[in-house]
Scaffold this motif. Structure first.
Motif, PDB file in Angstrom:
ATOM      1  N   GLU A   1      76.703 -12.666  32.951  1.00 26.57           N
ATOM      2  CA  GLU A   1      74.971 -12.315  32.970  1.00 26.57           C
ATOM      3  C   GLU A   1      73.990 -13.228  31.975  1.00 26.57           C
ATOM      4  OE1 GLU A   1      73.695  -8.409  32.518  1.00 26.57           O
ATOM      5  OE2 GLU A   1      74.837  -7.613  34.084  1.00 26.57           O
ATOM      6  N   VAL A   2      74.771 -13.268  30.598  1.00 25.77           N
ATOM      7  CA  VAL A   2      74.092 -14.445  29.692  1.00 25.77           C
ATOM      8  C   VAL A   2      74.000 -15.659  30.137  1.00 25.77           C
ATOM      9  CG1 VAL A   2      73.704 -15.067  27.180  1.00 25.77           C
ATOM     10  CG2 VAL A   2      74.185 -12.781  27.876  1.00 25.77           C
ATOM     11  N   TYR A   3      75.285 -16.244  30.661  1.00 27.86           N
ATOM     12  CA  TYR A   3      75.427 -17.552  31.065  1.00 27.86           C
ATOM     13  C   TYR A   3      74.461 -17.978  32.396  1.00 27.86           C
ATOM     14  CZ  TYR A   3      77.689 -21.879  32.794  1.00 27.86           C
ATOM     15  OH  TYR A   3      77.937 -23.090  33.302  1.00 27.86           O
ATOM     16  N   ARG A   4      74.664 -16.942  33.120  1.00 25.53           N
ATOM     17  CA  ARG A   4      73.613 -17.034  34.345  1.00 25.53           C
ATOM     18  C   ARG A   4      72.215 -17.204  34.060  1.00 25.53           C
ATOM     19  NH1 ARG A   4      75.543 -15.738  39.604  1.00 25.53           N
ATOM     20  NH2 ARG A   4      77.495 -14.637  39.726  1.00 25.53           N
ATOM     21  N   GLY A   5      71.927 -16.263  33.094  1.00 23.54           N
ATOM     22  CA  GLY A   5      70.463 -16.321  32.849  1.00 23.54           C
ATOM     23  C   GLY A   5      69.978 -17.570  31.997  1.00 23.54           C
ATOM     24  N   SER A   6      70.899 -18.235  30.980  1.00 21.12           N
ATOM     25  CA  SER A   6      70.622 -19.349  30.304  1.00 21.12           C
ATOM     26  C   SER A   6      70.467 -20.470  31.421  1.00 21.12           C
ATOM     27  CB  SER A   6      71.736 -19.762  29.504  1.00 21.12           C
ATOM     28  OG  SER A   6      72.973 -20.211  30.176  1.00 21.12           O
ATOM     29  N   LYS A   7      71.441 -20.549  32.471  1.00 20.99           N
ATOM     30  CA  LYS A   7      71.239 -21.782  33.325  1.00 20.99           C
ATOM     31  C   LYS A   7      69.945 -21.431  34.382  1.00 20.99           C
ATOM     32  CE  LYS A   7      74.817 -24.496  32.312  1.00 20.99           C
ATOM     33  NZ  LYS A   7      74.482 -25.585  31.987  1.00 20.99           N
ATOM     34  N   ALA A   8      69.727 -20.127  34.618  1.00 13.49           N
ATOM     35  CA  ALA A   8      68.297 -19.974  35.572  1.00 13.49           C
ATOM     36  C   ALA A   8      67.117 -20.504  34.610  1.00 13.49           C
ATOM     37  CB  ALA A   8      68.254 -18.569  35.725  1.00 13.49           C
ATOM     38  N   ALA A   9      67.437 -20.185  33.455  1.00 11.14           N
ATOM     39  CA  ALA A   9      66.152 -20.315  32.324  1.00 11.14           C
ATOM     40  C   ALA A   9      65.853 -21.950  32.444  1.00 11.14           C
ATOM     41  CB  ALA A   9      66.380 -19.957  31.156  1.00 11.14           C
TER      42      ALA A   9
END
Length: 238
Positions: free
Chosen positions: A158-166
């Motif tokens: 989740e955090v990795y996904r969120g960082s790349k989406a950001a």
């Protein structure tokens, strides 16, 4: 002796941020073998695989240092490279974290580490170093298919996904502010690759991903605007 801008042909000068290992080192190797000039960056003063590559390609591969989580270091790199120009700026630096657990279970310290390294740092690099890129050149950032909001149907990481989406969102904002310019902007999803970051169970080997990443970037040269693509040049859903 360093290769100067006057000695380089168009599309041959690369500034690669984060080239000490993994995908970054593989990109540096691919470009060096293709005869391109590569200025690659590492963190700290320890010896890395990039140093071995520079020894093997004297004058064609050079090394600089920068930690993209430190704004002062990015600014200092810009100052040191003030008289240099590049056809491609590729920001590869990034980190991952443990895939287990939800974002709510992640410590604030870990959340900040991943977000600053994967989203804030790359945009600071782009904003600070953009003037070193030729007006019709390319600025590319290593993203991930996990940064796709539309394709997130299984959750996890989740955090990795969120960082790349950001990261993707911030680059889209950057592109909007620079609409009408001739530069090509790229968010690259290299596939799930077996590296220290990708892990031993990843689907692809470096030799399956990186040569295709380079081919895709070459194919996008001269096509202004922002492109979110995978290593085979296929558009990734936002």
């Amino acid at each position: 002796m360093s290769i100067t801008n006057s000695e380089s042909s168009p599309d041959r000068r690369v500034l690669l941020i984060g080239a000490s290992r993994g995908l970054g080192l593989a990109l540096a190797q691919e470009w060096a073998q293709d005869g391109r000039y590569v200025m690659g960056t590492v963190r700290g003063s320890g010896r890395t695989g990039l140093h071995d590559l520079a020894d093997a390609h004297a004058g064609q591969v050079e090394i600089e240092t920068v930690d993209i989580t430190e704004p002062a270091e990015i600014t200092a790199l810009r100052t040191r490279l003030a008289d240099r120009r590049f056809d491609l700026l590729f920001v590869n630096a990034g980190v991952t974290n443990q895939p287990e657990g939800t974002v709510a279970q992640t410590s604030t310290e870990e959340f900040n580490r991943v977000m600053v390294t994967n989203a804030l740092g790359p945009l600071r690099v782009v904003e600070t170093l953009q003037d070193l890129v030729e007006p019709a050149g390319m600025i590319a950032v290593m993203s991930s298919g996990q940064g796709s909001v539309a394709n997130n149907e299984r959750g996890g990481h989740e955090v990795y996904r969120g960082s790349k989406a950001a990261l993707n969102t911030f680059m889209r904002s950057y592109a909007a502010r620079h609409s009408g310019e001739r530069r090509t902007l790229v968010l690259m999803a290299p596939g799930w690759v077996r590296t220290e970051l990708g892990g031993p169970n990843a689907r692809f080997g470096i030799d399956e991903s990186i040569p295709n990443v380079v081919k895709t970037l070459d194919a996008l040269q001269g096509r202004p605007g922002l492109h979110y693509v995978d290593y085979l040049g296929r558009t990734v859903a936002w």
